[in-house]
Design a protein around this motif. Structure first.
Motif, PDB file in Angstrom:
ATOM      1  N   ALA A   1       1.751   6.768  14.416  1.00 55.94           N
ATOM      2  CA  ALA A   1       2.576   7.471  15.411  1.00 55.94           C
ATOM      3  C   ALA A   1       1.789   8.582  16.086  1.00 55.94           C
ATOM      4  O   ALA A   1       1.922   8.801  17.294  1.00 55.94           O
ATOM      5  CB  ALA A   1       3.830   8.020  14.745  1.00 55.94           C
TER       6      ALA A   1
ATOM      7  N   LEU B   1      10.130   9.739  11.860  1.00 54.99           N
ATOM      8  CA  LEU B   1       9.617   8.434  11.423  1.00 54.99           C
ATOM      9  C   LEU B   1       9.265   8.450   9.935  1.00 54.99           C
ATOM     10  O   LEU B   1       9.586   7.508   9.197  1.00 54.99           O
ATOM     11  CB  LEU B   1       8.388   8.042  12.244  1.00 54.99           C
TER      12      LEU B   1
ATOM     13  N   CYS C   1       4.086  -2.439  11.228  1.00 52.55           N
ATOM     14  CA  CYS C   1       4.273  -1.600  12.403  1.00 52.55           C
ATOM     15  C   CYS C   1       3.830  -2.394  13.623  1.00 52.55           C
ATOM     16  O   CYS C   1       2.674  -2.831  13.695  1.00 52.55           O
ATOM     17  CB  CYS C   1       3.442  -0.320  12.305  1.00 52.55           C
TER      18      CYS C   1
ATOM     19  N   MET D   1      16.334   7.196  13.993  1.00 54.82           N
ATOM     20  CA  MET D   1      15.676   6.171  14.801  1.00 54.82           C
ATOM     21  C   MET D   1      16.527   5.848  16.028  1.00 54.82           C
ATOM     22  O   MET D   1      17.718   6.124  16.070  1.00 54.82           O
ATOM     23  CB  MET D   1      15.461   4.907  13.966  1.00 54.82           C
TER      24      MET D   1
ATOM     25  N   LYS E   1      11.551   3.240  17.394  1.00 49.90           N
ATOM     26  CA  LYS E   1      11.520   4.598  17.947  1.00 49.90           C
ATOM     27  C   LYS E   1      10.746   4.532  19.265  1.00 49.90           C
ATOM     28  O   LYS E   1       9.629   4.036  19.316  1.00 49.90           O
ATOM     29  CB  LYS E   1      10.818   5.539  16.964  1.00 49.90           C
TER      30      LYS E   1
END
Length: 159
Positions: free
Chosen positions: A30, A43, A69, A122, A139
């Motif tokens: 992220a 997150l 991810c 989220m 997200k």
């Protein structure tokens, strides 16, 4: 413009000591994508809750947490899955009922609060309960100009 769709996948033992690895992995990804500090913290909490649910509820003996991810230009999609016991999402939602923000946290009903917390943090949460549990959390990266979209929790139906 072509959408980026890289995937990073980890498989971790479903043990408490490995939940932090999932949190740190998502945090690093992220951060690289440009999420804000607050969004990264959201997150990390959501991933920790999802992984903790697997550790506490999925297996009676050893098992694994699958963390994937998916990276897009405007969002990250995180999938936490297991092959353990499924649960009844409708039953959990009915047990929780509406949450009154004015009541003390100690008065909240237990069981399913992690799922409520995840859906709060989220932008989109989907659950598939077939053959274990698969939690898909999305997200959005708001700096890209993508409009906020909060859809709450929904169940994926397989055919």
């Amino acid at each position: 413009m072509m959408e980026q769709n890289d995937r990073i996948h980890l498989e971790l033992p479903a043990k408490p000591e490995y939940v932090s690895i999932a949190r740190l992995t998502v945090s690093g990804i992220a951060n690289r994508l440009g999420f804000s500090y607050d969004d990264i913290e959201d997150l990390k909490i959501a991933v920790a809750e999802a992984c903790t649910n697997v550790v506490e509820h999925a297996y009676s003996e050893d098992g694994f947490i699958s963390l994937a991810c998916y990276i897009y230009e405007d969002r990250i999609q995180i999938v936490v899955a297991d092959q353990g016991k499924s649960f009844d999402i409708a039953e959990v939602e009915s047990r929780l009922g509406p949450v009154d923000a004015k009541k003390p946290v100690g008065d909240l009903k237990e069981g399913g609060l992690g799922l409520f917390l995840i859906s709060t943090l989220m932008d989109k949460v989907e659950i598939n309960e077939d053959n274990g549990v698969m939690l898909v959390m999305t997200k959005y990266l708001y700096e890209s100009g993508v409009k906020e979209s909060v859809d709450g929790i929904s169940s994926l139906q397989s055919e």
